[in-house]
Design an enzyme around this catalytic site. Structure first.
Site, PDB file in Angstrom:
ATOM      1  CE1 TYR A 170      -4.208   1.375  -0.195  1.00  0.00           C
ATOM      2  CE2 TYR A 170      -3.549   2.704   1.692  1.00  0.00           C
ATOM      3  CZ  TYR A 170      -4.438   2.428   0.674  1.00  0.00           C
ATOM      4  OH  TYR A 170      -5.540   3.222   0.498  1.00  0.00           O
ATOM      5  CE  LYS A 177      -6.930   6.460   0.714  1.00  0.00           C
ATOM      6  NZ  LYS A 177      -7.960   7.296   0.082  1.00  0.00           N
ATOM      7  CB  ILE A 198     -14.510  -2.583  -1.448  1.00  0.00           C
ATOM      8  CG1 ILE A 198     -15.127  -2.537  -0.042  1.00  0.00           C
ATOM      9  CG2 ILE A 198     -15.601  -2.720  -2.506  1.00  0.00           C
ATOM     10  CD1 ILE A 198     -16.000  -1.317   0.218  1.00  0.00           C
ATOM     11  CB  THR A 254     -12.952  -0.353  -6.330  1.00  0.00           C
ATOM     12  OG1 THR A 254     -11.711  -0.023  -5.701  1.00  0.00           O
ATOM     13  CG2 THR A 254     -14.054  -0.451  -5.289  1.00  0.00           C
TER      14      THR A 254
END
Ligand code: NAP
Length: 257
Positions: free
Chosen positions: A158, A165, A194, A196
Site C-alpha cells: 500500500y 491516507k 473492496i 474496485t
C-alpha cells in the site's frame, strides 16, 4: 426508501464505475431523496455516470468535470456548482491516485514525484475541495472522505498511498477544527478492502484478501452498501455531533493483531 436526505444538496466526487464506493454511496443517497451533484474525472467515468443516472430515473442530472490536480479546476467546478445550487449540505470526497508501479515493492523506492502525486490527488484535494465547499455550506453540513487501514499500519504494497491516507486523516482533524464553528462536520470512513478499480492497482490485492474472512472478526468482507450506510448516517441529521473522526467500516479488521 426513506427521506433522510430530503432537501439536501450533496456533491459526490469519484464515481468511475458501478464498483466505485462513491457510486454505492450515491445510490444510497438517491434512495434517501438527496439532490446530488457529481464531479467526474475521466470521460469514461462521465459516460458511466450518465448511464447510471438514466437507470436511476434522475432527470436533468448535474455532472461537472473536475480534475482535482489543480486549484483552478476545483474553483471552476465550484463556480459551476454555484450556478446549480445556492446551498451545499454535503460533500463526499472519494478520490485517490498513485502510480501503480509505486504500489508494490519497497516503500523506500518511492520517487519524489510519485510521493507528491499521491499526496496531491489523494490528500491535498480534500483541503482544496473543503475550502471551496465552505462558502456554499451556509446551513452547516457534512464533508466525508474515504481512507484505509494503510494510514495506520504498514500494509504490504500500500506504500505511498498509506502515507497519503495518513495525511488525509490528519487533514480531516484540522479541517474539522476549522469548520466546526460553521456547523460543518469533517470525517473519514476507513473502509475495509473492496474490489474496485483503484484497489486492483495495489499489487497483490487479491493475495492480500486471501484468508481475510478467517482473520476478520465478522468473518466476511465489508459491503459497499455498509460503507454507504455510514456515509448516509454522517450526512443525515443523525450524524451532526460527530466531527474529526475516522470511522472504521471494515467488519472489525482494524482491531485484530
Ligand atoms: P475508484 O472507483 O477507482 O474511485 C477512485 C476515483 O478517483 C475515480 O473516480 C477516479 O476517476 C478518481 N480520480 C483519480 N484521479 C483523479 C483526479 N486527478 N481528479 C479527480 N478524480 C480523480 O475506487 P474506489 O475504491 O471506489 O476509491 C474511492 C476511495 O475509497 C479512494 O479514496 C480509495 O482510496 C478509498 N478506499 C478504497 C478501498 C477499497 O478497498 N476499494 C478501501 C478503503 C478506502 P477516474 O476513474 O475517472 O480516473
Amino acid at each position: 426508501m426513506g427521506s433522510m436526505l430530503k432537501n439536501k444538496n450533496i456533491l459526490v466526487m469519484g464515481v468511475a464505475n458501478k464498483w466505485s464506493i462513491a457510486w454505492g454511496i450515491a445510490k444510497k443517497f438517491i434512495e434517501e431523496e438527496a439532490n446530488l451533484i457529481f464531479t467526474y474525472f475521466g470521460e469514461k467515468s462521465k459516460a458511466n455516470l450518465e448511464k447510471f443516472l438514466v437507470e436511476e430515473e434522475i432527470d436533468n442530472p448535474c455532472l461537472i468535470s473536475c480534475d482535482v490536480s489543480t486549484d483552478e479546476n476545483i474553483e471552476k467546478a465550484f463556480s459551476q456548482i454555484k450556478e446549480r445550487v445556492d446551498v451545499l449540505h454535503g460533500v463526499v470526497h472519494s478520490i485517490a491516485f498513485a502510480n501503480k508501479d509505486e504500489l508494490q515493492g519497497y516503500y523506500y523506492n518511492t520517487s519524489r514525484e510519485g510521493y507528491l502525486l499521491a499526496q496531491d490527488i489523494s490528500s491535498y484535494s480534500l483541503v482544496a475541495v473543503s475550502r471551496n465547499a465552505k462558502p456554499l455550506m451556509t446551513e452547516g453540513g457534512s464533508i466525508i472522505t474515504l481512507s484505509y487501514l494503510g494510514a495506520e499500519r504498514a500494509v504490504t504494497n500500500y506504500n505511498v498511498m498509506g502515507v497519503a491516507k495518513a495525511a488525509l486523516e490528519a487533514s480531516v482533524r484540522y479541517l474539522a477544527v476549522d469548520m466546526g464553528e460553521d456547523n460543518i462536520t469533517v470525517n473519514s470512513i476507513s473502509a475495509g478492502p473492496i474490489k474496485t478499480t483503484s484497489a486492483k492497482g495495489v499489487r497483490g490485492f487479491s493475495t492480500l484478501l486471501k484468508g481475510f474472512e478467517k482473520r476478520v472478526p465478522m468473518k466476511r468482507f465489508v459491503k459497499t452498501e455498509e460503507v454507504a450506510n455510514t456515509a448516509l448516517f454522517l450526512c443525515s441529521d443523525l450524524g451532526t455531533g460527530i466531527t474529526g473522526e475516522n470511522i472504521h467500516v471494515d467488519c472489525g479488521y482494524h482491531i485484530v493483531g
